[in-house]
Design a protein around this motif. Structure first.
Motif: not given
Length: 123
Positions: A38-48, A114-123
């Motif tokens: 659920v935390l991952v889903i909430i983080a996705y919607f915050v970024l969206l 999350v670690a795999m997906a956040a790498g390209p998004v945050l860099s």
């Protein structure tokens, strides 16, 4: 003189029966694992919500890219949930860890996602 088969058996290692965990322990471990999802889903919607809808030239907007990522991410998240349930079942059956929070977190492969997906998004 004693025979080899006779004698005191107290020096032998005791066989311990596997501990069965209470229903509350199992439910709490599952809730912790579900909480990570659920935390991952909430983080996705915050970024969206923070993505722009403006298009640059004829490319798709960052928001559209994020929606496409969310579609494929939802499929991957479903797979991590199923793998996590199987992993949690094994951990609850065989692990000596007493903390349900640690068990639920250890069974959440979403952290790797999350670690795999956040790498390209945050860099």
């Amino acid at each position: 003189m004693r025979n080899v088969g006779e004698g005191d058996t107290s020096d032998r290692d005791r066989v311990t029966m596997p501990r069965s965990r209470s229903a509350a322990t199992r439910v709490l471990a599952h809730l912790v694992m579900l909480g990570w999802h659920v935390l991952v889903i909430i983080a996705y919607f915050v970024l969206l919500d923070r993505q722009s809808s403006m298009r640059v030239h004829y490319d798709s907007s960052p928001r559209e890219d994020m929606l496409i990522f969310g579609f494929y991410g939802a499929l991957v998240l479903l797979v991590t949930l199923l793998v996590g349930l199987a992993l949690l079942r094994e951990l609850l059956a065989e692990s000596r860890i007493n903390s349900t929070i640690v068990l639920g977190t250890a069974a959440a492969p979403t952290l790797l996602f999350v670690a795999m997906a956040a790498g390209p998004v945050l860099s």
